[in-house]
Design an enzyme around this catalytic site. Structure first.
Site, PDB file in Angstrom:
ATOM      1  CE1 TYR A 143       4.230   1.108   1.093  1.00 23.52           C
ATOM      2  CE2 TYR A 143       4.260   1.160   3.486  1.00 23.52           C
ATOM      3  CZ  TYR A 143       4.910   0.949   2.290  1.00 23.52           C
ATOM      4  OH  TYR A 143       6.226   0.566   2.285  1.00 23.52           O
ATOM      5  CD  GLU A 151      -0.979  -6.325   3.480  1.00 24.22           C
ATOM      6  OE1 GLU A 151      -0.881  -6.574   4.692  1.00 24.22           O
ATOM      7  OE2 GLU A 151      -0.236  -5.501   2.896  1.00 24.22           O
TER       8      GLU A 151
END
Length: 218
Positions: A143, A151
């Site tokens: 993550y 991202e």
């Protein structure tokens, strides 16, 4: 949960698991054959867009109560990924060959080829303990990788193209800020929004793995 709901969830999660496995295979096989990370979107972009869009069903599942996740956290995860994928990567050709897209796609795909089989196998009550452990451990590394060099870096690198193209100018015409300003503010807020999801998953990890440990002791 009814047998029909279990069958539906098993089917949904199995299809998602297969789709993400295919996307991971396409990305890595392209990387190995070309020795380049610039074609991640070209090799798997379409299937990832389809899988991510269809994962909105998980928000619906929580809303109607056939899974215990609720609505907020599935919506946060779906919204963050979908925003990056469909409003930035899909719309800006220059972004599609950036290393951050490769990092994002690999992190997403690795996460999902663990998460969806875990859900699918739990629907039939036959999930091996090692998959449970992976489900609640791999995210600790995957993550943050998907977030920072994935991202967030992707959004940052997209900013000059967003400004140059005046992206979504019509949609933001009546607002006191542009899409460019919106993405800049989002970049500042993104880690704090993501942290809530991360802490939620860490809490789940403690709960799930402690239950697994108790079962072993029995």
């Amino acid at each position: 949960m009814s047998q029909l709901s279990k069958l539906y969830l098993f089917t949904y999660n199995s299809v998602q698991a297969f789709g993400w496995a295919v996307s991971l295979f396409l990305i890595l096989s392209n990387f190995l054959s070309s020795n380049s990370i610039n074609a991640a979107y070209a090799s798997a972009g379409e299937i990832i867009c389809l899988l991510q869009a269809s994962s909105f069903l998980e928000v619906v599942h929580g809303a109607i109560g056939i899974v215990p996740s609720g609505v907020l956290f599935p919506l946060m995860q779906w919204g963050g990924r979908t925003f990056v994928l469909l409003t930035i990567v899909l719309k800006i050709d220059e972004v599609q060959e950036l290393p951050s897209v490769f990092i994002t796609f690999v992190a997403w795909s690795l996460s999902e080829v663990i998460r969806y089989p875990y859900y699918a196998l739990n629907c039939i009550g036959n999930c091996p303990s090692w998959i449970t452990y992976l489900r609640y451990t791999a995210f600790i590394v995957l993550y943050p990788i998907g977030l920072v060099p994935g991202e967030m870096w992707l959004m940052y690198e997209a900013l000059p193209y967003i400004k140059k193209k005046n992206l979504y100018a019509d949609c933001f015409a009546l607002l006191p800020f542009s899409y460019y300003n919106f993405v800049m503010v989002l970049l500042v807020c993104y880690p704090f929004l993501w942290l809530n999801l991360y802490l939620y998953l860490l809490k789940q990890r403690r709960s799930r793995l402690s239950k697994r440990h108790e079962k072993k002791l029995k």
